[in-house]
Design a protein around this motif. Structure first.
Motif, PDB file in Angstrom:
ATOM      1  N   MET A  99      85.491   4.540  81.120  1.00 61.59           N
ATOM      2  CA  MET A  99      85.563   3.649  80.193  1.00 61.59           C
ATOM      3  C   MET A  99      85.934   2.192  80.994  1.00 61.59           C
ATOM      4  SD  MET A  99      88.204   4.041  77.116  1.00 61.59           S
ATOM      5  CE  MET A  99      89.615   2.802  76.909  1.00 61.59           C
ATOM      6  N   THR A 100      85.294   1.303  80.436  1.00 66.82           N
ATOM      7  CA  THR A 100      85.777  -0.095  81.010  1.00 66.82           C
ATOM      8  C   THR A 100      86.888  -0.590  80.577  1.00 66.82           C
ATOM      9  OG1 THR A 100      83.218  -0.383  80.514  1.00 66.82           O
ATOM     10  CG2 THR A 100      84.613  -2.498  81.014  1.00 66.82           C
ATOM     11  N   ALA A 101      87.688  -1.562  81.539  1.00 71.20           N
ATOM     12  CA  ALA A 101      89.037  -2.040  81.052  1.00 71.20           C
ATOM     13  C   ALA A 101      89.006  -3.055  80.141  1.00 71.20           C
ATOM     14  CB  ALA A 101      89.505  -2.454  82.238  1.00 71.20           C
ATOM     15  N   SER A 102      89.747  -3.387  79.072  1.00 70.44           N
ATOM     16  CA  SER A 102      89.656  -4.332  78.109  1.00 70.44           C
ATOM     17  C   SER A 102      90.140  -5.550  79.002  1.00 70.44           C
ATOM     18  CB  SER A 102      90.493  -3.999  76.998  1.00 70.44           C
ATOM     19  OG  SER A 102      89.941  -3.024  76.543  1.00 70.44           O
ATOM     20  N   ARG A 103      89.585  -6.808  78.644  1.00 70.68           N
ATOM     21  CA  ARG A 103      89.937  -8.063  79.082  1.00 70.68           C
ATOM     22  C   ARG A 103      89.853  -8.963  77.885  1.00 70.68           C
ATOM     23  NH1 ARG A 103      88.690 -11.190  84.455  1.00 70.68           N
ATOM     24  NH2 ARG A 103      90.002 -13.239  83.784  1.00 70.68           N
ATOM     25  N   ALA A 104      90.858 -10.028  77.640  1.00 67.87           N
ATOM     26  CA  ALA A 104      91.067 -10.914  76.682  1.00 67.87           C
ATOM     27  C   ALA A 104      90.642 -12.233  77.455  1.00 67.87           C
ATOM     28  CB  ALA A 104      92.189 -10.903  75.956  1.00 67.87           C
ATOM     29  N   TYR A 105      89.791 -13.096  76.686  1.00 69.52           N
ATOM     30  CA  TYR A 105      89.582 -14.436  76.967  1.00 69.52           C
ATOM     31  C   TYR A 105      90.130 -15.354  76.096  1.00 69.52           C
ATOM     32  CZ  TYR A 105      86.419 -12.330  80.414  1.00 69.52           C
ATOM     33  OH  TYR A 105      85.818 -11.688  81.514  1.00 69.52           O
ATOM     34  N   HIS A 106      90.560 -16.464  76.464  1.00 67.21           N
ATOM     35  CA  HIS A 106      91.176 -17.737  75.484  1.00 67.21           C
ATOM     36  C   HIS A 106      89.935 -18.709  75.575  1.00 67.21           C
ATOM     37  CE1 HIS A 106      93.973 -20.407  73.541  1.00 67.21           C
ATOM     38  NE2 HIS A 106      93.135 -21.225  74.189  1.00 67.21           N
ATOM     39  N   LEU A 107      89.429 -18.679  74.283  1.00 67.60           N
ATOM     40  CA  LEU A 107      88.290 -19.805  73.960  1.00 67.60           C
ATOM     41  C   LEU A 107      88.784 -20.847  73.058  1.00 67.60           C
ATOM     42  CD1 LEU A 107      85.262 -17.240  73.642  1.00 67.60           C
ATOM     43  CD2 LEU A 107      86.119 -18.145  75.795  1.00 67.60           C
ATOM     44  N   LYS A 108      88.187 -22.082  73.342  1.00 65.92           N
ATOM     45  CA  LYS A 108      88.494 -23.301  72.689  1.00 65.92           C
ATOM     46  C   LYS A 108      87.190 -23.636  72.053  1.00 65.92           C
ATOM     47  CE  LYS A 108      91.784 -25.912  73.706  1.00 65.92           C
ATOM     48  NZ  LYS A 108      92.656 -26.971  73.978  1.00 65.92           N
ATOM     49  N   VAL A 109      87.426 -23.746  70.593  1.00 59.36           N
ATOM     50  CA  VAL A 109      86.185 -24.225  69.959  1.00 59.36           C
ATOM     51  C   VAL A 109      86.235 -25.976  69.961  1.00 59.36           C
ATOM     52  CG1 VAL A 109      85.158 -24.745  67.262  1.00 59.36           C
ATOM     53  CG2 VAL A 109      86.436 -22.559  67.985  1.00 59.36           C
ATOM     54  N   GLN A 110      85.052 -26.152  70.499  1.00 60.03           N
ATOM     55  CA  GLN A 110      84.837 -27.716  70.905  1.00 60.03           C
ATOM     56  C   GLN A 110      84.020 -28.439  69.793  1.00 60.03           C
ATOM     57  OE1 GLN A 110      83.111 -27.750  74.621  1.00 60.03           O
ATOM     58  NE2 GLN A 110      84.639 -26.960  75.607  1.00 60.03           N
ATOM     59  N   ALA A 111      83.583 -29.651  70.049  1.00 60.01           N
ATOM     60  CA  ALA A 111      82.856 -30.131  68.913  1.00 60.01           C
ATOM     61  C   ALA A 111      81.734 -29.624  68.344  1.00 60.01           C
ATOM     62  CB  ALA A 111      82.433 -31.739  69.446  1.00 60.01           C
ATOM     63  N   GLN A 112      81.434 -29.733  67.154  1.00 59.41           N
ATOM     64  CA  GLN A 112      80.322 -29.036  66.432  1.00 59.41           C
ATOM     65  C   GLN A 112      80.302 -27.683  66.556  1.00 59.41           C
ATOM     66  OE1 GLN A 112      76.871 -30.808  68.455  1.00 59.41           O
ATOM     67  NE2 GLN A 112      77.120 -32.965  67.104  1.00 59.41           N
ATOM     68  N   GLY A 113      81.559 -27.032  66.761  1.00 58.25           N
ATOM     69  CA  GLY A 113      81.977 -25.602  66.760  1.00 58.25           C
ATOM     70  C   GLY A 113      81.398 -24.813  68.138  1.00 58.25           C
ATOM     71  N   ARG A 114      81.179 -25.629  69.013  1.00 57.54           N
ATOM     72  CA  ARG A 114      80.540 -24.992  70.318  1.00 57.54           C
ATOM     73  C   ARG A 114      81.922 -24.330  71.054  1.00 57.54           C
ATOM     74  NH1 ARG A 114      75.974 -28.194  72.471  1.00 57.54           N
ATOM     75  NH2 ARG A 114      75.354 -29.319  70.642  1.00 57.54           N
ATOM     76  N   VAL A 115      81.270 -23.152  71.559  1.00 56.39           N
ATOM     77  CA  VAL A 115      82.354 -22.282  72.426  1.00 56.39           C
ATOM     78  C   VAL A 115      81.727 -22.080  73.785  1.00 56.39           C
ATOM     79  CG1 VAL A 115      83.801 -20.271  72.676  1.00 56.39           C
ATOM     80  CG2 VAL A 115      83.215 -21.222  70.372  1.00 56.39           C
ATOM     81  N   VAL A 116      82.522 -22.121  74.799  1.00 56.01           N
ATOM     82  CA  VAL A 116      81.924 -22.205  76.186  1.00 56.01           C
ATOM     83  C   VAL A 116      82.340 -20.433  76.341  1.00 56.01           C
ATOM     84  CG1 VAL A 116      82.223 -22.476  78.707  1.00 56.01           C
ATOM     85  CG2 VAL A 116      82.357 -24.282  76.955  1.00 56.01           C
ATOM     86  N   VAL A 117      81.300 -19.483  76.732  1.00 58.68           N
ATOM     87  CA  VAL A 117      81.444 -18.349  76.948  1.00 58.68           C
ATOM     88  C   VAL A 117      81.550 -18.230  78.681  1.00 58.68           C
ATOM     89  CG1 VAL A 117      80.243 -15.891  77.146  1.00 58.68           C
ATOM     90  CG2 VAL A 117      79.994 -17.822  75.208  1.00 58.68           C
ATOM     91  N   PRO A 118      82.736 -17.778  79.114  1.00 58.57           N
ATOM     92  CA  PRO A 118      83.096 -17.475  80.574  1.00 58.57           C
ATOM     93  C   PRO A 118      81.836 -17.156  81.372  1.00 58.57           C
ATOM     94  CG  PRO A 118      84.813 -16.885  79.397  1.00 58.57           C
ATOM     95  CD  PRO A 118      83.900 -17.205  78.319  1.00 58.57           C
ATOM     96  N   GLY A 119      81.513 -17.590  82.474  1.00 59.12           N
ATOM     97  CA  GLY A 119      80.317 -17.146  83.530  1.00 59.12           C
ATOM     98  C   GLY A 119      80.423 -15.854  83.670  1.00 59.12           C
ATOM     99  N   ASP A 120      81.497 -15.207  84.051  1.00 60.22           N
ATOM    100  CA  ASP A 120      81.413 -13.711  84.204  1.00 60.22           C
ATOM    101  C   ASP A 120      81.101 -12.905  82.822  1.00 60.22           C
ATOM    102  OD1 ASP A 120      84.119 -14.154  83.062  1.00 60.22           O
ATOM    103  OD2 ASP A 120      84.921 -12.430  83.860  1.00 60.22           O
ATOM    104  N   VAL A 121      81.455 -13.439  81.741  1.00 59.65           N
ATOM    105  CA  VAL A 121      80.846 -12.588  80.491  1.00 59.65           C
ATOM    106  C   VAL A 121      79.531 -12.905  80.428  1.00 59.65           C
ATOM    107  CG1 VAL A 121      81.097 -12.618  77.953  1.00 59.65           C
ATOM    108  CG2 VAL A 121      83.393 -13.100  79.172  1.00 59.65           C
ATOM    109  N   ARG A 122      79.017 -14.152  80.583  1.00 62.62           N
ATOM    110  CA  ARG A 122      77.483 -14.415  80.526  1.00 62.62           C
ATOM    111  C   ARG A 122      76.793 -13.086  81.450  1.00 62.62           C
ATOM    112  NH1 ARG A 122      79.133 -19.737  81.025  1.00 62.62           N
ATOM    113  NH2 ARG A 122      78.257 -19.742  83.100  1.00 62.62           N
ATOM    114  N   ALA A 123      77.359 -13.095  82.883  1.00 65.33           N
ATOM    115  CA  ALA A 123      76.844 -12.231  83.740  1.00 65.33           C
ATOM    116  C   ALA A 123      76.652 -10.755  83.058  1.00 65.33           C
ATOM    117  CB  ALA A 123      77.539 -12.224  85.102  1.00 65.33           C
ATOM    118  N   ASP A 124      78.122 -10.397  82.502  1.00 67.61           N
ATOM    119  CA  ASP A 124      78.017  -9.106  82.029  1.00 67.61           C
ATOM    120  C   ASP A 124      77.086  -8.819  81.101  1.00 67.61           C
ATOM    121  OD1 ASP A 124      80.084  -8.165  83.864  1.00 67.61           O
ATOM    122  OD2 ASP A 124      81.721  -8.582  82.410  1.00 67.61           O
TER     123      ASP A 124
END
Length: 88
Positions: free
Chosen positions: A1-26
């Motif tokens: 089972m994969t360990a859970s991890r929480a990320y704090h994301l901030k909604v930027q202009a026009q509703g954009r959210v940056v997805v962390p690099g390690d999440v994009r890699a996963d």
């Protein structure tokens, strides 16, 4: 089972959210790729098209009484027999 991890994301202009690099890699995604945000009974889940297709493909595997049977052909045969009985 994969360990859970929480990320704090901030909604930027026009509703954009940056997805962390390690999440994009996963997720196996790069700039310009499509992501899918799924809502279920407990919240939301971010996934890639590829991962969703892989999950759905696995859910369509025939098990039990359906294993080894061509259910599409059985349905067609039933409909053709019904049509023949009705003289269509």
């Amino acid at each position: 089972m994969t360990a859970s991890r929480a990320y704090h994301l901030k909604v930027q202009a026009q509703g954009r959210v940056v997805v962390p690099g390690d999440v994009r890699a996963d997720l196996g995604v790069q700039e310009g790729d499509d992501l899918i945000l799924l809502k279920d009974g407990t919240g939301y889940r971010l996934t890639s098209k590829r991962q969703l297709i892989d999950e759905l493909r696995g859910s369509l595997v025939k098990t039990g009484a359906a294993a080894g049977r061509d259910l599409t052909q059985e349905l067609l045969d039933d409909r053709r027999a019904e049509a023949a009985r009705k003289g269509w």
